[in-house]
Write an enzyme that holds these catalytic residues in place. Structure first.
Site, PDB file in Angstrom:
ATOM      1  CE  LYS A 111      38.525  50.076  30.492  1.00 43.01           C
ATOM      2  NZ  LYS A 111      37.688  50.283  31.878  1.00 43.01           N
TER       3      LYS A 111
ATOM      4  CB  ILE B 285      36.191  54.941  31.927  1.00 38.06           C
ATOM      5  CG1 ILE B 285      37.166  55.294  33.621  1.00 38.06           C
ATOM      6  CG2 ILE B 285      38.216  54.880  31.294  1.00 38.06           C
ATOM      7  CD1 ILE B 285      37.792  56.761  33.386  1.00 38.06           C
TER       8      ILE B 285
ATOM      9  CG  LEU C   8      33.326  49.192  28.634  1.00 37.38           C
ATOM     10  CD1 LEU C   8      32.048  48.614  28.144  1.00 37.38           C
ATOM     11  CD2 LEU C   8      34.338  48.215  29.902  1.00 37.38           C
TER      12      LEU C   8
ATOM     13  CB  CYS D 154      28.803  47.121  30.255  1.00 39.75           C
ATOM     14  SG  CYS D 154      28.632  45.111  30.798  1.00 39.75           S
TER      15      CYS D 154
HETATM   16  O1  RRO Z   1      34.414  51.858  31.726  1.00 40.30           O
HETATM   17  C1  RRO Z   1      33.784  52.297  32.709  1.00 40.30           C
HETATM   18  O2  RRO Z   1      33.632  53.710  32.892  1.00 40.30           O
HETATM   19  C2  RRO Z   1      33.542  52.108  33.985  1.00 40.30           C
HETATM   20  C3  RRO Z   1      33.137  50.709  34.103  1.00 40.30           C
HETATM   21 BR1  RRO Z   1      33.362  49.136  32.165  1.00 40.30          BR
HETATM   22  C4  RRO Z   1      33.480  49.739  34.940  1.00 40.30           C
HETATM   23  O3  RRO Z   1      32.574  48.667  35.329  1.00 40.30           O
HETATM   24  N1  RRO Z   1      33.244  50.405  36.652  1.00 40.30           N
HETATM   25  C5  RRO Z   1      33.537  51.578  36.658  1.00 40.30           C
HETATM   26  O4  RRO Z   1      33.453  51.993  37.543  1.00 40.30           O
HETATM   27  N2  RRO Z   1      33.815  52.111  35.326  1.00 40.30           N
END
Ligand code: RRO
Length: 299
Positions: free
Chosen positions: A40, A66, A68, A125
């Site tokens: 992750k 999510i 990060l 990001c």
């Molecule tokens: O953490 C997320 O919401 C997330 C990330 Br960093 C990513 O690179 N790809 C994704 O689908 N969710």
């Protein structure tokens, strides 16, 4: 098999963000059978992530926002890395910064540790110095993040591209020129899920990333485009559910495949795909899986 500077025992890997740091899967999966685990995405500082709900199912896909969440790189090194480095397969550590310099700092910290096979730079990001645009959105930000990481690590460096850009070949070329050894294609697609009766988005963050079988044909095209133009080592990621999906991606030019959303349906799916892959190759009389890569007949 060779993936740029990396030697993989097989082409079946688990994708970042869908496999934690391996810990959650040790009761279900013999991790040593996997080609690699991509952990992750880790950030410099601890983060809480986005408000819930963070997941919403859609037809043939899954949306996530999510955001990060994670303990930050110090806790990752102290608490998660010991298992990751001892699980009998390659550990690829995914990193993301909020500023260009953070990619360098993270690459430096990760490279100082033993037992890490490679770094995957997640550029999907927000860049707080770029008005919140993603690093993956433009050539300068994407190549800047790559160069910052490259300057601080001698480990094999892979950059995970966003699928939603005007010209993915341009971004791919720029990060390769900035020192990436290879690419991961691609991340989830920006998307929206709505409960019309409640007049509400289904995700706390309103929008999120769409993954799963719904995106496979779109990502397949992106892998094909980049493989044809760059000849770079590519890990494909996008809706892989079966061994046939892996072979499709390899035919269009991927060397390895990362299984993501499918892990949520069946935590053992990666091992099943690996077994099926071996059976299919035996059935088809293919001795060397490398002989499949980039063999799409275009005429
Ligand atoms: O953490 C997320 O919401 C997330 C990330 Br960093 C990513 O690179 N790809 C994704 O689908 N969710």
């Amino acid at each position: 098999m060779s993936l740029g500077p990396l030697q993989l025992k097989n082409p079946v890997l688990c994708a970042s963000g869908t496999f934690g740091t391996g810990q959650e899967y040790i009761d279900y999966v013999n991790l040593s059978r996997l080609g690699a685990i991509v952990s992750k995405t880790v950030t410099l500082e601890p983060r809480l992530g986005n408000p819930p709900p963070r997941l919403a199912e859609s037809s043939f896909g899954l949306l996530n926002s999510i955001g990060l969440p994670g303990p930050g790189v110090d806790a990752f090194i102290a608490e998660d890395l010991p298992l990751l480095r001892s699980c009998g397969t390659l550990a690829i550590v995914s990193i993301a910064g909020q500023k260009t310099t953070e990619f360098g700092e993270l690459a430096r910290r990760i490279s100082a540790e033993e037992g890490i096979a490679a770094v995957e730079v997640n550029i999907s990001c927000p860049n707080i110095e770029g008005g919140g645009c993603f690093f993956s959105d433009d050539v300068d930000a994407a190549s800047g993040a790559t160069r910052a990481a490259r300057t601080h690590t001698a480990l094999p460096l892979f950059v995970k591209l966003s699928p939603l850009v005007t010209d993915i070949v341009e971004i791919a070329t720029s990060v390769l020129d900035a020192g990436a050894d290879g690419l991961t294609i691609a991340n989830s697609f920006p998307a929206l899920s709505v409960d019309w009766q409640g007049r509400k988005p289904r995700l706390g963050n309103i929008t999120g990333g769409l993954s799963g079988p719904a995106i496979k044909p779109i990502t397949l095209r992106l892998v094909w485009l980049v493989a044809e133009k760059t000849r770079a080592p590519i890990m494909a990621s996008g809706g892989i559910m079966t061994a046939d999906d892996v072979l499709e991606y390899m035919v269009v030019g991927a060397t390895a495949c990362q299984i993501g959303t499918a892990n949520f349906l069946d935590p053992q799916v990666s091992i099943k795909i690996l077994q099926d892959l071996q059976n299919i190759l035996a059935r088809e009389g293919i001795d060397d899986i490398n002989s499949i890569i980039g063999t799409l007949k275009e005429k």
